[in-house]
Enzyme design. Structure first.
Site, short mmCIF file in Angstrom:
data_model
loop_
_atom_site.label_atom_id
_atom_site.label_comp_id
_atom_site.label_asym_id
_atom_site.label_seq_id
_atom_site.Cartn_x
_atom_site.Cartn_y
_atom_site.Cartn_z
N SER A 54 0.85 -1.19 0.00
CA SER A 54 0.00 0.00 0.00
C SER A 54 0.88 1.24 0.00
O SER A 54 2.03 1.20 0.47
CB SER A 54 -0.90 0.00 1.24
OG SER A 54 -1.53 1.26 1.43
N TYR A 82 -2.38 -0.64 10.29
CA TYR A 82 -2.48 -1.07 8.89
C TYR A 82 -1.21 -0.69 8.13
O TYR A 82 -0.63 -1.53 7.41
CB TYR A 82 -3.69 -0.42 8.22
CG TYR A 82 -3.75 -0.65 6.73
CD1 TYR A 82 -4.15 -1.88 6.23
CD2 TYR A 82 -3.43 0.36 5.84
CE1 TYR A 82 -4.21 -2.11 4.86
CE2 TYR A 82 -3.48 0.14 4.47
CZ TYR A 82 -3.87 -1.09 3.98
OH TYR A 82 -3.92 -1.32 2.63
#
Length: 262
Positions: free
Chosen positions: A156, A169
């Site tokens: 990501s 995350y």
């Protein structure tokens, strides 16, 4: 015709290859399975939701592709190994692994959502490692036979950039990116190309899992100024990476919506 010519010039550049895609029941995984099949790969689609996988296999088959559905929870190491054994038995082993299963659950750290922390660690890190552990022997064997195999991990933009409330995350995705760099050093000499794809905001089910009101407001507000990426954007990136000449490895691909600043 050399093997390199066949990879770069064929209208089906992945013809003869076997691709495994995790998190394939929706979003990026689903789109990637369909796209890789359209490029000629036989695909094994892995996820927990068997009915969705069956629908995906039916669509791929209707379009002339070959697909096998394997319902599995990637956090279950034994089940993942059983899935790898099935891919070996039914398709001859994987030479392309798109390790895509993951979850995003942002929340302020002080709220102590320890269950959500653990869920992200279990899926984004432990699940990823289960899949890598089960399929790497197949990738190495395939690379020895045909000269190349691909391990592509979904990371990501959060692995590099800072987003409030996304700490856990982001940390799991930083693990994915850093692990991919190390695996490239280990597996590259064995002709296994390793890549980490680091997307910005992609419109998938990932946002539907977010429970924190602040994060949901931020995500919804971003739609007013940013044309989010769509799953096909990532799918085509995966196909491009895997279709490159055998000598070419893109270790890290940072792909952002044009209007997303960071």
């Amino acid at each position: 015709m050399t093997s390199e010519t066949s990879v770069t010039d064929s209208t089906k550049p992945l013809d003869g290859r076997v691709a495994v895609i995790t998190g394939a029941s929706s979003g990026i995984g689903e789109a990637s399975a369909e796209h890789l099949a359209s490029l000629g790969a036989k695909v094994a689609v892995l996820a927990r939701r068997a009915e969705r996988l069956d629908d995906l296999v039916a669509r791929i088959s209707k379009n002339g592709g070959t697909a096998v559905a394997i319902a599995v929870d990637v956090t279950d190491a034994a089940a993942v190994q059983a899935a790898a054994d099935r891919v070996q038995a039914e398709l001859g082993g994987a030479d392309l692994l798109f390790n895509n299963a993951g979850v995003m659950l942002p929340a302020p750290l002080e709220e102590l959502h320890t269950d959500q922390w653990q869920r992200q660690i279990d899926l984004n890190i432990s699940g990823l490692m289960n899949v890598i552990g089960a399929f790497t022997p197949q990738l190495v064997r395939a690379a020895g036979e045909r000269g190349v195999a691909d391990l592509i991990n979904t990371s990501s933009s959060a692995a590099q950039n800072l987003y409030p409330t996304f700490a856990v995350y982001a940390a799991t995705k930083a693990f994915v990116s850093h692990l991919s760099k190390h695996l490239r050093i280990e597996l590259g000499p064995k002709n296994v190309r390793v890549a980490a794809i680091e997307p910005g905001i992609v419109g998938t089910e990932l946002q539907d899992h977010v429970t924190d009101p602040g994060a949901r407001t931020w995500l919804e507000g971003s739609k007013e100024t940013i044309d989010w990426l769509v799953p096909d954007d990532i799918a085509h990136t995966v196909g491009f990476i895997a279709s490159l000449p055998l000598r070419v490895n893109l270790p890290q691909v940072f792909i952002m919506p044009t209007a997303q600043p960071s």
